[in-house]
Design a protein around this motif. Sequence first.
Motif, PDB file in Angstrom:
ATOM      1  N   ALA A 289      43.349  94.118  30.116  1.00  0.00           N
ATOM      2  CA  ALA A 289      44.451  93.195  30.373  1.00  0.00           C
ATOM      3  C   ALA A 289      45.463  93.341  29.247  1.00  0.00           C
ATOM      4  N   GLU A 290      46.713  92.977  29.555  1.00  0.00           N
ATOM      5  CA  GLU A 290      47.783  93.066  28.556  1.00  0.00           C
ATOM      6  C   GLU A 290      48.637  91.812  28.577  1.00  0.00           C
ATOM      7  N   ASP A 291      49.155  91.466  27.390  1.00  0.00           N
ATOM      8  CA  ASP A 291      50.158  90.407  27.265  1.00  0.00           C
ATOM      9  C   ASP A 291      49.685  89.074  27.842  1.00  0.00           C
ATOM     10  N   LEU A 292      48.422  88.740  27.598  1.00  0.00           N
ATOM     11  CA  LEU A 292      47.917  87.450  28.061  1.00  0.00           C
ATOM     12  C   LEU A 292      48.562  86.321  27.266  1.00  0.00           C
ATOM     13  N   PRO A 293      48.758  85.166  27.877  1.00  0.00           N
ATOM     14  CA  PRO A 293      49.333  84.040  27.133  1.00  0.00           C
ATOM     15  C   PRO A 293      48.322  83.478  26.129  1.00  0.00           C
ATOM     16  N   ALA A 294      48.826  83.022  25.004  1.00  0.00           N
ATOM     17  CA  ALA A 294      47.954  82.414  23.987  1.00  0.00           C
ATOM     18  C   ALA A 294      47.568  81.018  24.434  1.00  0.00           C
ATOM     19  N   VAL A 295      46.279  80.738  24.440  1.00  0.00           N
ATOM     20  CA  VAL A 295      45.798  79.422  24.863  1.00  0.00           C
ATOM     21  C   VAL A 295      45.024  78.707  23.762  1.00  0.00           C
ATOM     22  N   ASP A 296      44.677  79.427  22.671  1.00  0.00           N
ATOM     23  CA  ASP A 296      43.980  78.802  21.551  1.00  0.00           C
ATOM     24  C   ASP A 296      44.985  78.300  20.516  1.00  0.00           C
ATOM     25  N   PHE A 297      44.521  77.403  19.664  1.00  0.00           N
ATOM     26  CA  PHE A 297      45.385  76.865  18.607  1.00  0.00           C
ATOM     27  C   PHE A 297      45.824  77.951  17.630  1.00  0.00           C
ATOM     28  N   MET A 298      45.026  79.012  17.502  1.00  0.00           N
ATOM     29  CA  MET A 298      45.329  80.075  16.552  1.00  0.00           C
ATOM     30  C   MET A 298      46.221  81.150  17.173  1.00  0.00           C
ATOM     31  N   GLY A 299      46.728  80.896  18.377  1.00  0.00           N
ATOM     32  CA  GLY A 299      47.628  81.863  19.010  1.00  0.00           C
ATOM     33  C   GLY A 299      46.922  83.036  19.642  1.00  0.00           C
TER      34      GLY A 299
ATOM     35  N   HIS B 122      37.402  81.648  27.105  1.00  0.00           N
ATOM     36  CA  HIS B 122      36.108  81.042  26.758  1.00  0.00           C
ATOM     37  C   HIS B 122      36.252  80.163  25.510  1.00  0.00           C
ATOM     38  N   ASP B 123      35.780  78.930  25.632  1.00  0.00           N
ATOM     39  CA  ASP B 123      35.722  78.012  24.500  1.00  0.00           C
ATOM     40  C   ASP B 123      34.305  77.497  24.345  1.00  0.00           C
ATOM     41  N   LYS B 124      33.996  77.016  23.155  1.00  0.00           N
ATOM     42  CA  LYS B 124      32.661  76.473  22.913  1.00  0.00           C
ATOM     43  C   LYS B 124      32.399  75.242  23.774  1.00  0.00           C
ATOM     44  N   PHE B 125      33.458  74.492  24.062  1.00  0.00           N
ATOM     45  CA  PHE B 125      33.291  73.251  24.801  1.00  0.00           C
ATOM     46  C   PHE B 125      33.759  73.366  26.258  1.00  0.00           C
ATOM     47  N   GLY B 126      33.948  74.569  26.748  1.00  0.00           N
ATOM     48  CA  GLY B 126      34.373  74.738  28.131  1.00  0.00           C
ATOM     49  C   GLY B 126      35.149  76.029  28.317  1.00  0.00           C
ATOM     50  N   LYS B 127      35.979  76.085  29.325  1.00  0.00           N
ATOM     51  CA  LYS B 127      36.780  77.271  29.599  1.00  0.00           C
ATOM     52  C   LYS B 127      38.083  76.846  30.254  1.00  0.00           C
ATOM     53  N   ASP B 128      39.127  77.641  30.012  1.00  0.00           N
ATOM     54  CA  ASP B 128      40.448  77.390  30.581  1.00  0.00           C
ATOM     55  C   ASP B 128      40.858  78.590  31.433  1.00  0.00           C
ATOM     56  N   LYS B 129      41.389  78.293  32.637  1.00  0.00           N
ATOM     57  CA  LYS B 129      41.825  79.370  33.522  1.00  0.00           C
ATOM     58  C   LYS B 129      43.180  79.892  33.080  1.00  0.00           C
ATOM     59  N   ILE B 130      43.302  81.202  32.934  1.00  0.00           N
ATOM     60  CA  ILE B 130      44.561  81.820  32.517  1.00  0.00           C
ATOM     61  C   ILE B 130      45.384  82.246  33.735  1.00  0.00           C
ATOM     62  N   GLY B 131      44.787  82.915  34.675  1.00  0.00           N
ATOM     63  CA  GLY B 131      45.485  83.384  35.865  1.00  0.00           C
ATOM     64  C   GLY B 131      44.535  84.145  36.768  1.00  0.00           C
ATOM     65  N   ARG B 132      45.038  84.598  37.906  1.00  0.00           N
ATOM     66  CA  ARG B 132      44.162  85.283  38.855  1.00  0.00           C
ATOM     67  C   ARG B 132      44.914  86.352  39.633  1.00  0.00           C
ATOM     68  N   VAL B 133      44.139  87.256  40.224  1.00  0.00           N
ATOM     69  CA  VAL B 133      44.639  88.276  41.142  1.00  0.00           C
ATOM     70  C   VAL B 133      43.794  88.186  42.411  1.00  0.00           C
TER      71      VAL B 133
END
Length: 569
Positions: free
Chosen positions: A452-462, A515-526
């Motif tokens: 994958a390329e150019d994924l959006p940053a979803v963590d606090f650390m970018g 992937h997070d320690k306390f769950g997961k966040d959806k970024i996108g889909r195909v």
Amino acid sequence: MGFLFGLFIGIAVSFGLVVAFARYSNVRSTRRADLAKTIAAFARMTVQDSRKLLPGDFYPSWIVFSQRQKLNWLNLELEKIWPYVNEAASELIKSSVEPVLEQYTPAMLASLKFSKFTLGTVAPQFTGVSILESESGPNGITMELEMQWDGNPKIVLDIKTLLGVALPIEVKNIGFTGVFRLIFKPLIDEFPCFGALSYSLREKKGLDFTLKVIGGELTSIPGISDAIEETIRDAIEDSITWPVRKIIPILPGDYSDLELKPVGKLDVKLVQAKDLANKDMIGKSDPYAVVFIRPLRDKTKRTKTISNSLNPIWNEHFEFIVEDVSTQHLTVRVFDDEGVGSSQLIGAAQVPLNELVPGKVKDIWLKLVKDLEIQRDTKNRGQVQLELLYCPLGKEGGLKNPFNPDYSLTILEKVLKPESEDSDATDVKKPATSKKKDVIVRGVLSVTVVAAEDLPAVDFMGKADPFVVITLKKSESKSKTRVVPDSLNPVWNQTFDFVVEDALHDLLMLEVWDHDKFGKDKIGRVIMTLTRVMLEGEFQEWFELDGAKSGKLCVHLKWTPRLKLRDAS
């Protein structure tokens, strides 16, 4: 001896007469064909062409008129003969439309017939006229007349409800704008130089009318006004709207070749929609779609309703008969299902059938608009994804078919069948049972999630900790990649094999998660169908992520087919 000599002379003379007659018939046939071509050539001549042949003194005054002056002259002549046209056309229209009107009589009515039908005293106005050289061909002339009519007809419908109540309903305030097509064909060397006249409503730009019960109110019977209006529109659509045409023989002859005939079949897979406009105040829309080529109730297909979604996945198949690939369109309308209330239109889209390459599957996204006539819409109403396959009738043999013709195959299944016959294909060639069967396209799908390329940053650390979940929607088979920590450009190169039982009706979904320690966040889909990989066998491509601000996913797919049969339900 004299008898034999006479017999010989008789045979010789008879043979000579037969040869002479055959030769004369051939010459006469050639002359007729040449004359027909000459008449057609003269019919297509413009004023500029004729001026090259004759000086200006030879032209009548009307020939040098402007287009507007010609139309004015035509409208004046029509007004003069309108009383006679009204009498003849009223009976012709009544006899043509009434049987269709009865065919579409609403279920709440016992009968629906004309008790009075006249076109009134106001003649229509012609606003444009043209000769279509590209449509005419060498043996005919095709003309289109643009017409506007705000008439004062006297049209009364006698309806009878199932309860035995009889109501006379008047059709009033008719306003019509449209284009009629006239076809003069075939051209011949006898007056009036054509054998038959075909006419059709080529384009219905506007049709408005009101319904009124004579001596009462139509609203006294709930729903009857809408039902009758829909019936009238269906009757017009099914009786004279192109490609339907009416044929009037002018001279005796066989004109069956001018009749409307199917020319092909269109296989449609309505896959999904995305980013639909929300029509609900609370929650999300409940979208469904209707698909048609001709907007008749028995020729319109509807998908299931997907509750509370602006990104519905239907993945439903439909098949349509095509009657004129050069002018017909496939139309998709997406609605919000309101249950007992009237559905709200979310948007509509069209694709011309002449844009399809016969025998080739076309994967297309169509933007939804509010009005297909205007096509200008600044509001985002969403998009729909379709897979389309057009196959002309009589050319199915070009699609390799080792199967018994007693088995029913969709067009798409015929295209997707492999050329080699495996053991299952051999079984198909056994004598057919009493049950009809369909082909299931099954096999092994190998999915390699490359990167994958150019994924959006979803963590606090970018950064993100992405992984991919691969799902076959129908079979609900799932697999997932490993997690790549702290990366917006992850590389996986992992391959997963899926046994697919019904590839024509399955979907591949690839969802990118953080992937997070306390769950997961959806970024996108195909989301994709398996049609392309079944046709090509193997391919690799980058896909944009839906639902993400940025990012794309590289996937390699490989298909190993194996066919089997199932009993049709």
